[in-house]
Design an enzyme around this catalytic site. Structure first.
Site, PDB file in Angstrom:
ATOM      1  N   ASN A 197      -1.830   1.663   5.886  1.00  0.00           N
ATOM      2  CA  ASN A 197      -0.999   0.558   5.444  1.00  0.00           C
ATOM      3  C   ASN A 197      -0.763  -0.311   6.667  1.00  0.00           C
ATOM      4  OD1 ASN A 197       0.834  -1.131   4.302  1.00  0.00           O
ATOM      5  ND2 ASN A 197       2.455   0.402   4.070  1.00  0.00           N
ATOM      6  N   GLY A 198      -1.237  -1.550   6.641  1.00  0.00           N
ATOM      7  CA  GLY A 198      -1.084  -2.429   7.797  1.00  0.00           C
ATOM      8  C   GLY A 198      -2.333  -3.263   7.976  1.00  0.00           C
ATOM      9  N   ARG A 230       3.878  -0.474  -4.809  1.00  0.00           N
ATOM     10  CA  ARG A 230       3.567  -0.995  -3.474  1.00  0.00           C
ATOM     11  C   ARG A 230       2.220  -1.718  -3.445  1.00  0.00           C
ATOM     12  NH1 ARG A 230       6.825   1.921   0.560  1.00  0.00           N
ATOM     13  NH2 ARG A 230       5.457   1.081   2.135  1.00  0.00           N
ATOM     14  N   CYS A 289       0.842  -1.175   0.000  1.00  0.00           N
ATOM     15  CA  CYS A 289       0.000   0.000   0.000  1.00  0.00           C
ATOM     16  C   CYS A 289       0.892   1.244   0.000  1.00  0.00           C
ATOM     17  CB  CYS A 289      -0.960   0.073   1.175  1.00  0.00           C
ATOM     18  SG  CYS A 289      -2.112  -1.278   1.257  1.00  0.00           S
ATOM     19  N   LYS A 311       5.733  -4.446  -4.839  1.00  0.00           N
ATOM     20  CA  LYS A 311       7.205  -4.394  -4.805  1.00  0.00           C
ATOM     21  C   LYS A 311       7.729  -4.370  -3.385  1.00  0.00           C
ATOM     22  CE  LYS A 311      11.194  -3.774  -6.985  1.00  0.00           C
ATOM     23  NZ  LYS A 311      11.702  -4.961  -7.686  1.00  0.00           N
ATOM     24  N   LYS A 315      10.517 -16.649 -10.267  1.00  0.00           N
ATOM     25  CA  LYS A 315      10.316 -15.660 -11.349  1.00  0.00           C
ATOM     26  C   LYS A 315       9.163 -16.092 -12.252  1.00  0.00           C
ATOM     27  CE  LYS A 315      11.853 -12.806 -10.252  1.00  0.00           C
ATOM     28  NZ  LYS A 315      12.564 -12.717  -9.029  1.00  0.00           N
ATOM     29  N   GLU A 344      14.964 -19.631  -7.497  1.00  0.00           N
ATOM     30  CA  GLU A 344      14.726 -18.288  -8.030  1.00  0.00           C
ATOM     31  C   GLU A 344      14.096 -18.359  -9.428  1.00  0.00           C
ATOM     32  OE1 GLU A 344      14.519 -15.519  -6.844  1.00  0.00           O
ATOM     33  OE2 GLU A 344      14.794 -14.075  -8.445  1.00  0.00           O
ATOM     34  N   TRP A 356      -2.848  -2.624  -1.734  1.00  0.00           N
ATOM     35  CA  TRP A 356      -2.602  -4.056  -1.899  1.00  0.00           C
ATOM     36  C   TRP A 356      -3.533  -4.718  -0.898  1.00  0.00           C
ATOM     37  CZ3 TRP A 356      -0.707  -8.180   1.068  1.00  0.00           C
ATOM     38  CH2 TRP A 356      -0.371  -9.323   0.337  1.00  0.00           C
ATOM     39  N   HIS A 368      12.539 -38.226  -4.264  1.00  0.00           N
ATOM     40  CA  HIS A 368      11.871 -38.436  -2.970  1.00  0.00           C
ATOM     41  C   HIS A 368      10.420 -37.958  -3.000  1.00  0.00           C
ATOM     42  CE1 HIS A 368      15.627 -39.728  -1.203  1.00  0.00           C
ATOM     43  NE2 HIS A 368      16.198 -38.721  -1.850  1.00  0.00           N
ATOM     44  N   GLU A 395       5.767 -15.716 -10.490  1.00  0.00           N
ATOM     45  CA  GLU A 395       5.364 -14.324 -10.258  1.00  0.00           C
ATOM     46  C   GLU A 395       4.772 -13.664 -11.483  1.00  0.00           C
ATOM     47  OE1 GLU A 395       9.258 -12.802  -8.716  1.00  0.00           O
ATOM     48  OE2 GLU A 395       7.912 -11.776  -7.332  1.00  0.00           O
TER      49      GLU A 395
HETATM   50  O1  M6R Z   1      12.272  -5.758  -0.731  1.00  0.00           O
HETATM   51  P1  M6R Z   1      12.633  -7.153  -0.370  1.00  0.00           P
HETATM   52  O2  M6R Z   1      13.859  -7.634  -1.068  1.00  0.00           O
HETATM   53  O3  M6R Z   1      12.736  -7.365   1.096  1.00  0.00           O
HETATM   54  O4  M6R Z   1      11.439  -8.029  -0.891  1.00  0.00           O
HETATM   55  C1  M6R Z   1      11.332  -9.376  -0.567  1.00  0.00           C
HETATM   56  C2  M6R Z   1      10.315 -10.059  -1.451  1.00  0.00           C
HETATM   57  O5  M6R Z   1       9.046  -9.526  -1.248  1.00  0.00           O
HETATM   58  C3  M6R Z   1      10.673  -9.927  -2.932  1.00  0.00           C
HETATM   59  O6  M6R Z   1      11.918 -10.487  -3.191  1.00  0.00           O
HETATM   60  C4  M6R Z   1       9.620 -10.611  -3.814  1.00  0.00           C
HETATM   61  O7  M6R Z   1       9.716 -11.989  -3.682  1.00  0.00           O
HETATM   62  C5  M6R Z   1       9.821 -10.130  -5.243  1.00  0.00           C
HETATM   63  N1  M6R Z   1       8.588  -9.941  -5.867  1.00  0.00           N
HETATM   64  C6  M6R Z   1      10.715 -11.031  -6.009  1.00  0.00           C
HETATM   65  O8  M6R Z   1      10.715 -10.855  -7.371  1.00  0.00           O
END
Ligand code: M6R
Length: 615
Positions: free
Chosen positions: A101-102, A27, A2, A610, A492, A488, A75, A511, A495
């Site tokens: 925000n929270g 955000r 947010c 983000k 990606k 990773e 968000w 396993h 996401e």
């Molecule tokens: O700002 P941060 O690196 O602490 O964020 C952590 C995660 O939220 C962030 O890496 C998230 O997984 C991204 N969308 C990765 O692409």
């Protein structure tokens, strides 16, 4: 998550609020809204589900004016991303406005109490209790700032909040409770701004007051008065911040993410700048407020992060173990903070967070500090909360990353941890002069190798997209330093393409996960020429024997890998320590091209933000 943006001053607030919100869209972008206050005190609220463009269109259809206002980009946590659940929220009588925000953890109890007292609710959000609670305190006779303060003291959880009141024109009250995103006041000539982070303030001012958790600010066009939530005044002089203007243009690329993937050689160079010494060889981390004696004294390292930063931390831990020869482990920050972890003065805790604002990582960092650990933040955001909380900071120097899915901040955070591992190794004597010289030469090769990885395979992606576009499940396999890259790569893809993907240690397949293998489930395997090459080939054979298509990410010229796979993406031969940073490049590009071909919003994928400032 947010984003909050507020303005009070002589100008029309609406265009400024929309500009501020655009800069905070990373955000959260489930909905957006603004509340405007005319000098008479009259309030007008406009809000719309979806992206900020929907709000801008609504403002054109139903214009509103005011020289004071707050905006919010959401968000969603409580309540679907609808118009009704969008912020700002008001109390039942429309006298008090709040953006938030929270998560109000005790909202059920507060809501019941307010409903009993005759305050009506119209949304499914937890936030709506805030303006109603402020209104309740106003009705008991409190002034506006006092009503906000008293309401804030009743909220459980971590919050950043800004309120406006019909009866107090031109005044914004901003506050922070815990680490749920920042609240900053920006100072201009005869005007003040409030924002969740510096990104939004930068086009307007460099003079900023940072609110700490437990503080509130009464903001007027002429400045702000800061106090604690207990009501004690706080001396909070504005600071002049040195933050580079955002290079927020796509520079000819279709998406920011693609631009950022291609910026990786440059970012990798920036992260090395001033940190490599060759004569005598050494890592120079002069930014740290302590010298090698502190690094020498640590006997264990704990690396914390979430999402991509956790994958980076997994690599950081492996580097520290290999180069500094101390036990090192990476942990999900949210899990760490809710245990009673064993850390103390000889533990080095490294918090990895590109935004520097991730709530779970900040809370874990705070816990480590309380336990007396030595703490370092690795972040891409100067002046972020992580930098203010950790004893020392190492900046990633990746340059601004706009795409919600991290790319260049992954590479630069891992690179920074490689250097940190070298510095600890040198301080502890685990690396001799030759070892350090070798590390310096290796690190210096990274930008060029990443550049080579970017230049390879250009022709391959359209073919791979055509072949795998309809796959709904992928497996990613790696071993050693490439196991975090398997994670990773899968993250990606999930996401931005919304396709299910699981990344794991290749040995884990037999396993259980091998049961998923079929002709419609591609396996992406990282098979670089390293000590585990033969083992990886055996894992690929097991997948193919069950009819699963294999895409190998392999070292250029490796015919064995090519024969063991159905498709190949090449990476240049590279030193083992750099293999993860080189191999991640085709994984990023594969995810990008698939997501783009699926027509997804690559830069702002669904349901993500983000900066994740809620727990
Ligand atoms: O700002 P941060 O690196 O602490 O964020 C952590 C995660 O939220 C962030 O890496 C998230 O997984 C991204 N969308 C990765 O692409």
């Amino acid at each position: 998550m947010c984003g909050i943006f507020g303005y009070t001053g002589p100008d029309e607030a609406a265009p400024l609020l929309l500009t501020g919100l655009e800069r905070l869209a990373y955000r959260g972008y489930d909905s957006a809204g603004i509340a405007l206050q005319a000098p008479s005190g009259a309030l007008a609220v406009r809000k719309a589900a979806g992206r900020i463009g929907n709000l801008a269109a609504l403002m054109e259809r139903e214009p509103a004016a005011g020289t004071c206002g707050v905006g919010h980009t959401r968000w969603a946590t409580h309540g679907a991303p609808s118009d009704a659940n969008a912020h700002p929220h008001t109390d039942a009588a429309g006298r008090v406005v709040a953006v938030h925000n929270g998560i109000v953890e005790n909202q059920t109890e507060l809501r019941a109490r307010l409903v009993d007292a005759g305050y009506a609710f119209t949304s499914a959000t937890d936030t709506e209790v805030i303006p109603n609670l402020v209104a309740w305190h106003l009705d008991q006779g409190a002034s506006f700032p006092e009503a906000v303060r008293l309401a804030a003291r009743e909220l459980h959880g971590a919050h950043a909040i800004v309120c406006m009141h019909e009866g107090t024109p031109g005044v914004l009250v901003a506050l922070r409770i815990g680490h749920a995103g920042g609240a900053l006041v920006g100072h201009g000539a005869g005007a003040s701004l409030v924002a969740s982070d510096l990104t939004a303030l930068m086009p307007f001012t460099r003079s900023v007051t940072f609110l700490e958790p437990g503080q509130m600010a009464v903001v007027t066009p002429n400045g702000c008065a800061v106090s604690t939530l207990e009501g004690e005044p706080v001396e909070a002089a504005p600071r002049t911040v040195e933050a580079g203007e955002q290079a927020a243009a796509k520079g000819g690329y279709k998406h920011f993410m693609l631009k950022e993937i291609f910026e990786q050689p440059e970012s990798a160079t920036s992260a090395l700048r001033g940190r490599l010494a060759f004569d005598p060889p050494g890592v120079s981390l002069g930014e740290l407020p302590f010298g090698p004696e502190v690094l020498r004294a640590v006997d264990r390292a704990v690396l914390l992060g979430m999402g991509t930063s956790l994958n980076a931390a997994l690599l950081g831990a492996r580097y520290i173990e290999a180069l500094a020869r101390i036990p090192a482990g990476a942990e999900n920050a949210a899990e760490f903070r809710y245990r009673d972890p064993v850390v103390g003065p000889s533990t080095l805790v490294v918090a990895v967070t590109q935004s520097g604002e991730t709530a779970d990582t900040l809370e874990a960092l705070a816990l480590a500090r309380r336990a007396g650990a030595r703490t370092i933040a690795i972040t891409n955001t100067a002046n972020s909360q992580a930098t203010r909380m950790a004893e020392g900071t190492l900046l990633m120097h990746a340059g601004q990353e706009v795409g919600v899915a991290s790319s260049k901040t992954f590479v630069t955070s891992v690179e920074t941890m490689l250097l940190l591992a070298g510095a600890i190794g040198a301080a502890r004597g685990a690396l001799d002069e030759m070892g350090i010289a070798e590390l310096m030469e290796t690190a210096a090769r990274l930008p060029a190798l990443v550049g080579e990885a970017l230049a390879l395979n250009e022709q391959a992606y359209p073919h791979l997209v055509a072949r795998f576009l309809h796959a709904r499940r992928f497996l990613f396999l790696g071993r050693g330093l490439l196991e975090p890259i398997a994670r990773e790569g899968a993250l990606k893809l999930k996401e931005i393409s919304y396709v299910h993907a699981e990344g794991m240690a290749a040995a884990e397949m037999k396993h259980g996960p091998i049961a998923l293998v079929d002709a419609d489930t591609p396996t992406v395997a990282f098979v670089l020429r390293d000590g585990l090459h033969a083992k990886m080939l055996a894992n690929l054979a097991a997948v193919r024997a069950r009819g699963g298509p294999v895409l190998a990410i392999a070292t250029q010229g490796d015919t064995e890998a090519a024969e063991a796979a159905d498709e190949v993406l090449w990476v240049p031969p590279c030193p083992p320590l750099l293999a993860p940073l080189v191999a991640v490049v085709p994984a990023q590009l594969l995810a990008y091209h698939l997501a783009d071909a699926l027509g997804n919003d690559v830069d702002q994928p669904q349901n993500l933000a983000k900066s994740v400032t809620v727990e």
